[in-house]
Design an enzyme around this catalytic site. Structure first.
Site, PDB file in Angstrom:
ATOM      1  N   TRP A 148       0.828  -1.215   0.000  1.00  0.00           N
ATOM      2  CA  TRP A 148       0.000   0.000   0.000  1.00  0.00           C
ATOM      3  C   TRP A 148       0.852   1.251   0.000  1.00  0.00           C
ATOM      4  O   TRP A 148       0.510   2.252  -0.643  1.00  0.00           O
ATOM      5  CB  TRP A 148      -0.988  -0.007   1.160  1.00  0.00           C
ATOM      6  CG  TRP A 148      -2.083  -1.013   0.936  1.00  0.00           C
ATOM      7  CD1 TRP A 148      -2.316  -2.157   1.642  1.00  0.00           C
ATOM      8  CD2 TRP A 148      -3.093  -0.990  -0.098  1.00  0.00           C
ATOM      9  NE1 TRP A 148      -3.393  -2.834   1.113  1.00  0.00           N
ATOM     10  CE2 TRP A 148      -3.890  -2.145   0.058  1.00  0.00           C
ATOM     11  CE3 TRP A 148      -3.395  -0.101  -1.137  1.00  0.00           C
ATOM     12  CZ2 TRP A 148      -4.974  -2.429  -0.794  1.00  0.00           C
ATOM     13  CZ3 TRP A 148      -4.473  -0.386  -1.975  1.00  0.00           C
ATOM     14  CH2 TRP A 148      -5.246  -1.549  -1.803  1.00  0.00           C
ATOM     15  N   ASP A 166      -1.778   6.594   6.336  1.00  0.00           N
ATOM     16  CA  ASP A 166      -2.853   5.744   5.809  1.00  0.00           C
ATOM     17  C   ASP A 166      -3.144   4.709   6.887  1.00  0.00           C
ATOM     18  O   ASP A 166      -2.356   3.793   7.112  1.00  0.00           O
ATOM     19  CB  ASP A 166      -2.371   5.079   4.510  1.00  0.00           C
ATOM     20  CG  ASP A 166      -3.379   4.075   3.958  1.00  0.00           C
ATOM     21  OD1 ASP A 166      -4.463   3.912   4.563  1.00  0.00           O
ATOM     22  OD2 ASP A 166      -3.078   3.445   2.921  1.00  0.00           O
ATOM     23  N   LYS A 173     -12.640  -1.785   6.642  1.00  0.00           N
ATOM     24  CA  LYS A 173     -11.913  -2.798   7.405  1.00  0.00           C
ATOM     25  C   LYS A 173     -12.284  -2.749   8.884  1.00  0.00           C
ATOM     26  O   LYS A 173     -12.672  -3.753   9.452  1.00  0.00           O
ATOM     27  CB  LYS A 173     -10.415  -2.635   7.199  1.00  0.00           C
ATOM     28  CG  LYS A 173     -10.016  -3.170   5.812  1.00  0.00           C
ATOM     29  CD  LYS A 173      -8.891  -2.462   5.155  1.00  0.00           C
ATOM     30  CE  LYS A 173      -8.760  -2.940   3.704  1.00  0.00           C
ATOM     31  NZ  LYS A 173      -8.045  -1.990   2.865  1.00  0.00           N
TER      32      LYS A 173
HETATM   33  C1  LIG Z   1      -7.514  -1.523   1.750  1.00  0.00           C
HETATM   34  C2  LIG Z   1      -6.437  -0.506   1.821  1.00  0.00           C
HETATM   35  C3  LIG Z   1      -6.364   0.576   0.932  1.00  0.00           C
HETATM   36  C4  LIG Z   1      -7.314   0.735  -0.232  1.00  0.00           C
HETATM   37  O1  LIG Z   1      -8.510   1.225   0.164  1.00  0.00           O
HETATM   38  P1  LIG Z   1      -9.675   1.538  -0.902  1.00  0.00           P
HETATM   39  O2  LIG Z   1     -10.730   2.085   0.005  1.00  0.00           O
HETATM   40  O3  LIG Z   1     -10.023   0.272  -1.575  1.00  0.00           O
HETATM   41  O4  LIG Z   1      -9.144   2.545  -1.851  1.00  0.00           O
HETATM   42  C5  LIG Z   1      -5.353   1.501   1.102  1.00  0.00           C
HETATM   43  N1  LIG Z   1      -4.458   1.384   2.092  1.00  0.00           N
HETATM   44  C6  LIG Z   1      -4.492   0.338   2.963  1.00  0.00           C
HETATM   45  C7  LIG Z   1      -3.464   0.256   4.046  1.00  0.00           C
HETATM   46  C8  LIG Z   1      -5.481  -0.630   2.843  1.00  0.00           C
HETATM   47  O5  LIG Z   1      -5.518  -1.660   3.709  1.00  0.00           O
END
Ligand SMILES: *Cc1c(COP(=O)(O)O)cnc(C)c1O
Length: 363
Positions: free
Chosen positions: A103, A174, A198
């Site tokens: 990511w 993030d 999540k």
């Molecule tokens: C799942 C995830 C993303 C992507 O998220 P989207 O909402 O599908 O764009 C980005 N960063 C991390 C750390 C993730 O686990």
């Protein structure tokens, strides 16, 4: 009782049963409005109340100071990969990135399309099985910001602590896969962002927690919908918001409150993952954890068996016993159990028992 899978999906992921049941009760007729929350104007008093209350709950449960905005946006965390550099990357001042894996790389690539970047630290040489040591992170004095991925969902690594920076360099995280899974000191960060799917709800809404000065600093050329100030000024109601997703986050936050808040959830999450990490560590090498011990994630447990064949067998048998989502991400293989906030301890206990039993039969 409904038949619920033992759901270890990486995202979208398990939601609390109580929350789903409450949404079901209110689905057709929201508080006697004669319609579902999805069918209402986002300018209605009822939805405005949901929007305001969800913000207030986030602030209270996560300890968000008054000089931060809480935004509910669309486009997923992936759109934040672009919005961060579009709004905050200044000319001649590189965006610094810690490269911890899948990511982090995606975030970095988007910033490279916008401006100058620099890699402040990387664990690529170790196949991203660890978080770089905090004192190895080199941030240029003139950096626009430092971006980290607090939890690498695919590799299963997590920052245990966060780097301390000079006040001129905001820390951006993030937190898509570990938001509100543990208390954090929000004032350490300039921006925190996360897709809700999540730890906090369904997909469709992205949470952005942003310091006031950063929310107000977008360059003139940035398109309206991609500007933080647009959404900050309009309380996330500039255009039609993902109203049902915001409502679901609202219910999940109330569930977190009944669980004793974020600190209590952290302990619960640690208890859950300990069951599985202990099983790995006591297996005499039958199961091999992917992440180095000090970088292990409390959200995504990644592990391998001796052969891919045995891993396939593990997935197959687990599915026969009601487990879902234990196959590792297609990019790295192996096995992965995602144990987000809403995954019950009993399910982790069941997984640990299944793992022990599988080893007994195949070890
Ligand atoms: C799942 C995830 C993303 C992507 O998220 P989207 O909402 O599908 O764009 C980005 N960063 C991390 C750390 C993730 O686990």
């Amino acid at each position: 009782m409904t038949n619920r899978a033992l759901n270890f999906n990486a995202g979208p992921a398990a939601l609390p049963l109580e929350v789903l049941q409450q949404a079901q009760e209110q689905f057709v007729d929201y508080h006697s409005a004669g319609m579902s929350i999805m069918e209402m104007s986002h300018r209605s008093a009822a939805f405005e109340q949901v929007n305001n209350e969800t913000q207030a709950l986030m602030r209270k449960l996560y300890g968000i100071p008054d000089n931060y905005k809480v935004l509910f946006l669309q486009g997923g965390a992936s759109t934040q990969f672009s919005m961060i550099p579009l709004n905050l990357l200044q000319a001649g001042k590189p965006g610094a990135y810690v490269n911890t894996g899948s990511w982090a790389i995606k975030a970095l690539k988007e910033a490279q399309l916008v401006g100058e970047t620099v890699i402040a630290a990387t664990s690529e040489a170790d196949k991203f099985n660890r978080i770089p040591a905090l004192d190895s992170i080199e941030v240029p004095d003139n950096a626009s910001y430092l971006h980290i991925t607090s939890n690498e969902t695919i590799e299963g690594t997590q920052f245990a602590q966060f780097p301390t920076l000079s006040p001129a360099v905001p820390l951006i995280a993030d937190m898509s896969s570990d938001i509100m899974s543990r208390p954090v000191d929000i004032s350490q960060f300039g921006v925190i962002y996360a897709g809700a799917q999540k730890n906090l709800g369904p997909s469709g809404v992205t949470i952005v927690i942003i310091r006031d000065d950063l929310a107000a600093s977008s360059p003139k050329h940035v398109p309206t919908m991609l500007r933080y100030d647009t959404h900050a000024k309009a309380d996330s109601l500039y255009n039609t918001p993902p109203s049902f997703s915001v409502y679901m986050v609202n219910l999940v936050l109330k569930w977190i409150e009944t669980k004793g808040g974020v600190a209590a959830l952290e302990q619960y999450n640690r208890d859950k993952t300990k069951l599985i990490y202990d099983t790995i560590d006591h297996s005499g090498g039958f199961y091999r954890g992917f992440a180095q011990a000090d970088s292990r994630s409390v959200m995504n447990i990644t592990f391998r068996l001796q052969t891919e064949e045995l891993e396939k067998q593990f997935v197959k048998e687990s599915e026969q016993q009601g487990f879902v989502g234990l196959k590792g991400h297609r990019s790295v293989g192996g096995l992965r159990a995602s144990t987000y906030n809403a995954v019950p301890l009993e399910n982790c206990k069941a997984l640990a028992e299944f793992m022990t039993d599988f080893q007994r039969r195949n070890g």
